[in-house]
Scaffold this motif. Structure first.
Motif, PDB file in Angstrom:
ATOM      1  N   MET A   1      -2.656  10.262  -4.209  1.00  0.00           N
ATOM      2  CA  MET A   1      -1.222  10.445  -4.155  1.00  0.00           C
ATOM      3  C   MET A   1      -0.762  10.312  -2.702  1.00  0.00           C
ATOM      4  N   PRO A   2       0.239   9.483  -2.455  1.00  0.00           N
ATOM      5  CA  PRO A   2       0.686   9.295  -1.063  1.00  0.00           C
ATOM      6  C   PRO A   2       1.387  10.545  -0.521  1.00  0.00           C
ATOM      7  N   THR A   3       1.327  10.687   0.796  1.00  0.00           N
ATOM      8  CA  THR A   3       1.995  11.803   1.468  1.00  0.00           C
ATOM      9  C   THR A   3       3.501  11.585   1.449  1.00  0.00           C
ATOM     10  N   ASP A   4       4.246  12.643   1.758  1.00  0.00           N
ATOM     11  CA  ASP A   4       5.705  12.514   1.865  1.00  0.00           C
ATOM     12  C   ASP A   4       6.060  11.473   2.915  1.00  0.00           C
ATOM     13  N   ARG A   5       5.352  11.505   4.037  1.00  0.00           N
ATOM     14  CA  ARG A   5       5.597  10.562   5.133  1.00  0.00           C
ATOM     15  C   ARG A   5       5.432   9.120   4.661  1.00  0.00           C
ATOM     16  N   GLU A   6       4.340   8.833   3.957  1.00  0.00           N
ATOM     17  CA  GLU A   6       4.084   7.474   3.478  1.00  0.00           C
ATOM     18  C   GLU A   6       5.108   7.060   2.426  1.00  0.00           C
ATOM     19  N   THR A   7       5.482   7.971   1.571  1.00  0.00           N
ATOM     20  CA  THR A   7       6.490   7.677   0.547  1.00  0.00           C
ATOM     21  C   THR A   7       7.824   7.311   1.192  1.00  0.00           C
ATOM     22  N   ILE A   8       8.201   8.041   2.233  1.00  0.00           N
ATOM     23  CA  ILE A   8       9.463   7.773   2.932  1.00  0.00           C
ATOM     24  C   ILE A   8       9.408   6.434   3.659  1.00  0.00           C
ATOM     25  N   LEU A   9       8.307   6.160   4.357  1.00  0.00           N
ATOM     26  CA  LEU A   9       8.182   4.888   5.074  1.00  0.00           C
ATOM     27  C   LEU A   9       8.151   3.708   4.095  1.00  0.00           C
ATOM     28  N   THR A  10       7.516   3.882   2.949  1.00  0.00           N
ATOM     29  CA  THR A  10       7.499   2.832   1.928  1.00  0.00           C
ATOM     30  C   THR A  10       8.912   2.583   1.403  1.00  0.00           C
ATOM     31  N   ALA A  11       9.673   3.649   1.187  1.00  0.00           N
ATOM     32  CA  ALA A  11      11.057   3.504   0.723  1.00  0.00           C
ATOM     33  C   ALA A  11      11.927   2.811   1.773  1.00  0.00           C
ATOM     34  N   LEU A  12      11.721   3.145   3.042  1.00  0.00           N
ATOM     35  CA  LEU A  12      12.470   2.482   4.116  1.00  0.00           C
ATOM     36  C   LEU A  12      12.115   1.000   4.167  1.00  0.00           C
ATOM     37  N   HIS A  13      10.843   0.671   4.042  1.00  0.00           N
ATOM     38  CA  HIS A  13      10.432  -0.737   4.030  1.00  0.00           C
ATOM     39  C   HIS A  13      11.041  -1.462   2.833  1.00  0.00           C
ATOM     40  N   ALA A  14      11.070  -0.830   1.684  1.00  0.00           N
ATOM     41  CA  ALA A  14      11.679  -1.447   0.498  1.00  0.00           C
ATOM     42  C   ALA A  14      13.164  -1.704   0.728  1.00  0.00           C
ATOM     43  N   ARG A  15      13.839  -0.773   1.395  1.00  0.00           N
ATOM     44  CA  ARG A  15      15.266  -0.954   1.692  1.00  0.00           C
ATOM     45  C   ARG A  15      15.459  -2.161   2.613  1.00  0.00           C
ATOM     46  N   LEU A  16      14.578  -2.312   3.613  1.00  0.00           N
ATOM     47  CA  LEU A  16      14.666  -3.453   4.529  1.00  0.00           C
ATOM     48  C   LEU A  16      14.295  -4.759   3.821  1.00  0.00           C
ATOM     49  N   SER A  17      13.378  -4.687   2.864  1.00  0.00           N
ATOM     50  CA  SER A  17      12.943  -5.887   2.137  1.00  0.00           C
ATOM     51  C   SER A  17      14.051  -6.471   1.275  1.00  0.00           C
ATOM     52  N   ALA A  18      15.052  -5.671   0.944  1.00  0.00           N
ATOM     53  CA  ALA A  18      16.179  -6.158   0.143  1.00  0.00           C
ATOM     54  C   ALA A  18      17.145  -7.016   0.966  1.00  0.00           C
ATOM     55  N   LEU A  19      16.992  -7.007   2.282  1.00  0.00           N
ATOM     56  CA  LEU A  19      17.855  -7.803   3.159  1.00  0.00           C
ATOM     57  C   LEU A  19      17.378  -9.255   3.177  1.00  0.00           C
ATOM     58  N   PRO A  20      18.249 -10.192   3.565  1.00  0.00           N
ATOM     59  CA  PRO A  20      17.839 -11.617   3.606  1.00  0.00           C
ATOM     60  C   PRO A  20      16.713 -11.910   4.597  1.00  0.00           C
ATOM     61  N   ALA A  21      16.604 -11.124   5.656  1.00  0.00           N
ATOM     62  CA  ALA A  21      15.545 -11.341   6.656  1.00  0.00           C
ATOM     63  C   ALA A  21      14.191 -10.977   6.053  1.00  0.00           C
ATOM     64  N   THR A  22      13.137 -11.569   6.582  1.00  0.00           N
ATOM     65  CA  THR A  22      11.775 -11.223   6.172  1.00  0.00           C
ATOM     66  C   THR A  22      11.431  -9.860   6.759  1.00  0.00           C
ATOM     67  N   ALA A  23      10.966  -8.947   5.916  1.00  0.00           N
ATOM     68  CA  ALA A  23      10.629  -7.596   6.360  1.00  0.00           C
ATOM     69  C   ALA A  23       9.127  -7.373   6.235  1.00  0.00           C
ATOM     70  N   LEU A  24       8.496  -7.021   7.350  1.00  0.00           N
ATOM     71  CA  LEU A  24       7.068  -6.723   7.387  1.00  0.00           C
ATOM     72  C   LEU A  24       6.896  -5.271   7.797  1.00  0.00           C
ATOM     73  N   ARG A  25       5.703  -4.763   7.594  1.00  0.00           N
ATOM     74  CA  ARG A  25       5.425  -3.390   8.043  1.00  0.00           C
ATOM     75  C   ARG A  25       4.118  -3.383   8.820  1.00  0.00           C
ATOM     76  N   GLY A  26       4.207  -2.994  10.076  1.00  0.00           N
ATOM     77  CA  GLY A  26       3.026  -2.850  10.910  1.00  0.00           C
ATOM     78  C   GLY A  26       2.304  -4.146  11.232  1.00  0.00           C
ATOM     79  N   GLU A  27       2.955  -5.270  11.116  1.00  0.00           N
ATOM     80  CA  GLU A  27       2.337  -6.568  11.376  1.00  0.00           C
ATOM     81  C   GLU A  27       2.619  -7.011  12.807  1.00  0.00           C
ATOM     82  N   VAL A  28       1.858  -8.006  13.270  1.00  0.00           N
ATOM     83  CA  VAL A  28       2.123  -8.606  14.571  1.00  0.00           C
ATOM     84  C   VAL A  28       3.217  -9.656  14.409  1.00  0.00           C
ATOM     85  N   LEU A  29       3.869  -9.986  15.500  1.00  0.00           N
ATOM     86  CA  LEU A  29       4.919 -10.994  15.471  1.00  0.00           C
ATOM     87  C   LEU A  29       4.305 -12.340  15.103  1.00  0.00           C
ATOM     88  N   PRO A  30       4.754 -12.955  13.999  1.00  0.00           N
ATOM     89  CA  PRO A  30       4.183 -14.252  13.611  1.00  0.00           C
ATOM     90  C   PRO A  30       4.603 -15.351  14.585  1.00  0.00           C
TER      91      PRO A  30
END
Length: 139
Positions: A1-30
């Motif tokens: 079961m994920p921690t509260d912290r991970e659940t919140i960060l996953t939700a924030l990433h999902a919110r950013l992923s809904a935008l037209p820009a490409t959203a990554l998490r913890g990746e290097v600049l391509p």
């Protein structure tokens, strides 16, 4: 079961992923920045919590970061559009569906980064403060 912290960060990433820009998490600049822009969510630091007793709760002001990057001839307008869309996405639900007490972004500090043989990049780090409480700092 994920921690509260991970659940919140996953939700924030999902919110950013809904935008037209490409959203990554913890990746290097391509090597290439997509035409609609690029967002990279960095987990950041939870910081030192305030603690309340009875019941025991740890209250965090976790500072995550969003790296926003655009490239092209109209990069100033594209950057403004991208940062505005991030603000609107966070303002639509400041609690990330009830996972946080409050989510707030701070103002970006944009910089132009020259790229040899290509249009320069416009980039900024946008701090995002996630206010949340948990019963266990590791859970």
């Amino acid at each position: 079961m994920p921690t509260d912290r991970e659940t919140i960060l996953t939700a924030l990433h999902a919110r950013l992923s809904a935008l037209p820009a490409t959203a990554l998490r913890g990746e290097v600049l391509p090597e290439r920045v997509p035409a609609d822009g690029l967002l990279i969510l960095r987990d950041g630091e939870p910081g030192e919590p305030e603690v309340t007793l009875s019941p025991l709760r740890y209250h965090y002001q976790h500072r995550a970061e969003i790296e926003a990057v655009v490239q092209g001839a109209a990069r100033d307008v594209a950057f403004d559009t991208l940062t505005t869309s991030i603000g609107m996405a966070l303002a639509a639900d400041h609690t990330l569906g009830g996972l946080c007490d409050w989510v707030e972004a701070e103002a970006p500090r944009p910089v132009d980064l020259p790229v040899e043989g290509a249009a320069s990049l416009k980039a900024a780090v946008i701090p995002v403060v996630l206010h949340y409480s948990t019963a266990d700092p590791l859970g």
